[in-house]
Design an enzyme around this catalytic site. Structure first.
Site, PDB file in Angstrom:
ATOM      1  N   ARG A 147     -23.527  -1.418 -21.495  1.00 18.46           N
ATOM      2  CA  ARG A 147     -23.301  -0.724 -20.980  1.00 18.46           C
ATOM      3  C   ARG A 147     -21.804  -0.896 -19.630  1.00 18.46           C
ATOM      4  NH1 ARG A 147     -25.824   4.480 -17.276  1.00 18.46           N
ATOM      5  NH2 ARG A 147     -25.095   3.097 -15.951  1.00 18.46           N
ATOM      6  N   ASP A 217     -21.483   5.805 -20.421  1.00 22.58           N
ATOM      7  CA  ASP A 217     -22.148   6.931 -19.609  1.00 22.58           C
ATOM      8  C   ASP A 217     -21.628   8.031 -19.440  1.00 22.58           C
ATOM      9  OD1 ASP A 217     -24.089   9.278 -18.827  1.00 22.58           O
ATOM     10  OD2 ASP A 217     -25.538   7.359 -18.088  1.00 22.58           O
ATOM     11  N   HIS A 219     -22.546  10.798 -17.735  1.00 23.99           N
ATOM     12  CA  HIS A 219     -23.138  12.116 -16.870  1.00 23.99           C
ATOM     13  C   HIS A 219     -22.681  12.906 -16.724  1.00 23.99           C
ATOM     14  CE1 HIS A 219     -26.027  11.224 -13.059  1.00 23.99           C
ATOM     15  NE2 HIS A 219     -26.182   9.659 -14.221  1.00 23.99           N
ATOM     16  N   GLU A 243     -22.861   8.205 -24.247  1.00 22.34           N
ATOM     17  CA  GLU A 243     -23.327   8.989 -23.900  1.00 22.34           C
ATOM     18  C   GLU A 243     -22.807  10.317 -22.643  1.00 22.34           C
ATOM     19  OE1 GLU A 243     -26.432   6.314 -21.692  1.00 22.34           O
ATOM     20  OE2 GLU A 243     -27.193   7.664 -19.929  1.00 22.34           O
ATOM     21  N   GLU A 269     -31.153  12.530 -21.863  1.00 27.09           N
ATOM     22  CA  GLU A 269     -32.199  11.841 -20.525  1.00 27.09           C
ATOM     23  C   GLU A 269     -33.260  12.831 -19.730  1.00 27.09           C
ATOM     24  OE1 GLU A 269     -29.247   9.611 -18.949  1.00 27.09           O
ATOM     25  OE2 GLU A 269     -29.631  10.599 -17.206  1.00 27.09           O
ATOM     26  N   ARG A 290     -32.364  10.040 -26.323  1.00 28.55           N
ATOM     27  CA  ARG A 290     -32.288   9.185 -24.766  1.00 28.55           C
ATOM     28  C   ARG A 290     -33.647   9.990 -23.989  1.00 28.55           C
ATOM     29  NH1 ARG A 290     -30.839   5.673 -22.714  1.00 28.55           N
ATOM     30  NH2 ARG A 290     -29.752   6.384 -20.911  1.00 28.55           N
ATOM     31  N   GLU A 346     -32.153   1.231 -23.104  1.00 20.32           N
ATOM     32  CA  GLU A 346     -31.781   0.310 -21.698  1.00 20.32           C
ATOM     33  C   GLU A 346     -33.091  -0.108 -21.225  1.00 20.32           C
ATOM     34  OE1 GLU A 346     -31.514   3.948 -19.041  1.00 20.32           O
ATOM     35  OE2 GLU A 346     -29.877   3.482 -18.840  1.00 20.32           O
ATOM     36  N   TRP A 409     -23.408  15.841 -11.423  1.00 18.33           N
ATOM     37  CA  TRP A 409     -23.455  14.552 -10.820  1.00 18.33           C
ATOM     38  C   TRP A 409     -23.380  13.737 -12.160  1.00 18.33           C
ATOM     39  CZ3 TRP A 409     -27.097  10.869 -10.235  1.00 18.33           C
ATOM     40  CH2 TRP A 409     -26.625   9.435  -9.856  1.00 18.33           C
TER      41      TRP A 409
HETATM   42  O1  EZ4 Z   1     -28.857   8.778 -13.246  1.00 18.64           O
HETATM   43  O2  EZ4 Z   1     -32.199   8.174 -14.379  1.00 18.64           O
HETATM   44  O3  EZ4 Z   1     -28.471   6.362 -17.874  1.00 18.64           O
HETATM   45  N1  EZ4 Z   1     -29.077   6.369 -17.359  1.00 18.64           N
HETATM   46  C1  EZ4 Z   1     -28.744   7.022 -16.129  1.00 18.64           C
HETATM   47  C2  EZ4 Z   1     -30.120   7.079 -14.595  1.00 18.64           C
HETATM   48  C3  EZ4 Z   1     -29.858   9.295 -13.714  1.00 18.64           C
HETATM   49  C4  EZ4 Z   1     -30.552   8.550 -12.949  1.00 18.64           C
HETATM   50  C5  EZ4 Z   1     -31.578   9.720 -12.769  1.00 18.64           C
HETATM   51  O4  EZ4 Z   1     -32.608   9.156 -11.749  1.00 18.64           O
HETATM   52  O5  EZ4 Z   1     -28.156   8.120 -16.385  1.00 18.64           O
HETATM   53  O6  EZ4 Z   1     -28.963   6.506 -14.060  1.00 18.64           O
HETATM   54 CO    CO Z   2     -27.272   7.948 -18.692  1.00 21.28          CO
END
Ligand code: EZ4
Ligand code: CO
Length: 409
Positions: A147, A217, A219, A243, A269, A290, A346, A409
């Protein structure tokens, strides 16, 4: 066999972990992970105030019945707190069943469908040379898929860039928020990010060649059309997956993204139940699931969502950050070893301190993870070590845009 005790253990070796320990009258014990990063004590209290007393006297072999009882009898369904609590019970019961059978849990799930689990590691850097060093270090340690996260000019602090880790001698920032009574504020600029990311992947491809599987990612920070644009602009660099491009409460957003890009998509996730994946899987809008055993209600529902996904050639990419404890990681590794439609796992190594608290049969060899062949999940809690690391309040960071608006975030 009957459950005689259910105890919640909160420990904070390098970060907070909430663990459920179920004890039976035959002396077998089972562990479950109930860690919800930044909201740990809510799950601990859900378990101690509302669940543990309901377990006493129950037959630990009745995993499905106990899961359905906890899910349905609460009336208030779903949500991360509830589902992490149910996950811990589910995992602990699978652990006990494995120990009673004298088999690792993956054997009870149908047996191994592969020799070991291919993983990916987290490379990051504040600039290109630092990122290249991090990728090289991961390759040397055996990782076969990487990653890639990097700083963006104009953004001061950024998700996924292990800026403090080097200073502590560990690879990752185990507590990205830092411990304290307030979350850290970070900054974000989507336009700067969208411009910069393709240049990073171009540099990585030029340096490391076309073969190395690369992941990224987002995010949860983009709108659907921004996500579509990013996916399209990354197509020349042939990502393994992109992701969490949008905050995925809105599953329909993926219809728009999917129309515009062939970059494979991974999401889930923060999902808690199969319903969060319903449209995404049925309409084949994603390529990787995920979910994490810990936040998805445990081993039982993770196996079910993967069986559903299998009908659509969608594979697993279970969430494995350090906030999923060694117990949660073991639980989903048993699922990953057993299912046919495994994709990738992961894997962020836990800290040295964490590994003194959780004794594990898990191995990581040449980039491949294996949960081991100890009966059950293959994790035991060193309670003395756990007690030496008391809970510390911690928050994940949050974002504000230049004009002061709060952002994902
Ligand atoms: O930010 O699990 O792909 N992994 C992620 C993580 C999340 C954390 C938040 O608690 O996006 O690093
Ligand atoms: Co993530």
């Amino acid at each position: 066999m009957k459950i005689t005790a259910a105890d919640v253990i909160v420990t904070s070796p390098s970060r907070n972990f909430v663990t459920l320990k179920i004890t039976t009258d035959e002396g077998l014990t089972g562990l479950g992970d109930a860690t919800l990063n930044g909201r740990e004590l809510a799950v601990a209290s859900y378990l101690t105030e509302h669940v543990t007393q309901l377990l006493i006297g129950r037959d630990p072999h009745r995993i499905e019945d106990t899961w359905q009882f906890l899910y349905r009898s609460a009336y208030w369904r779903r949500g991360p707190v509830t589902m992490a609590a149910i996950a811990a019970v589910d995992m602990a019961l699978w652990d006990i069943k494995g120990k009673a059978a004298g088999m690792p849990v993956y054997q009870l799930l149908g047996g191994a469908s592969r020799t070991a689990l291919r993983t990916y590691g987290h490379a990051s850097g504040r600039d290109i040379p630092e990122l290249f060093d991090s990728i090289r270090q991961h390759l040397e340690e055996g990782y076969k898929s990487i990653r890639v996260q990097s700083s963006v000019p104009g953004i001061k602090a950024l998700y996924g860039v292990a800026a403090q880790a080097q200073a502590t001698g560990e690879r990752y920032d185990f507590e990205p928020a830092g411990r304290g009574a307030q979350p850290t504020e970070e900054d974000w600029d989507t336009r700067a990010y969208l411009r910069h990311v393709p240049t990073v992947f171009e540099a990585v491809r030029n340096e490391f060649g076309p073969e190395l599987p690369l992941l990224h990612d987002g995010h949860h920070r983009m709108t659907p059309i921004q996500a579509a644009k990013l996916g399209k602009s990354l197509e020349p660099y042939d990502l393994f997956w992109l992701e969490d491009v949008t905050p995925a409460e809105n599953q329909e957003a993926f219809r728009l993204i999917r129309q515009h890009t062939t970059t494979p998509l991974a999401v889930g996730e923060v999902f808690n139940t199969v319903f969060d994946f319903q449209t995404l899987i049925r309409e084949q809008l994603i390529d990787y699931v995920r979910a994490a055993s810990t936040h998805f209600g445990g081993i039982s529902p993770l196996k079910k969502v993967m069986d559903y996904a299998a009908q659509y050639q969608i594979r697993s990419g279970f969430h494995g950050p350090t906030d999923v404890s060694p117990v949660g990681l073991a639980a989903q590794s048993h699922v990953g070893l057993a299912i046919h439609n495994f994709g990738i796992q992961e894997y962020m190594e836990h800290s040295k301190k964490t590994n003194t608290v959780f004794e594990q049969s898990m191995t990581f060899v040449d980039g491949y993870l294996h949960p081991g062949d100890s009966p059950g999940l293959g994790v035991e809690l060193n309670e003395e070590a756990a007690a030496s690391f008391p809970y510390q309040q911690a928050y994940l960071p949050y974002n504000r845009l230049t004009d002061g608006t709060v952002h994902d975030w």
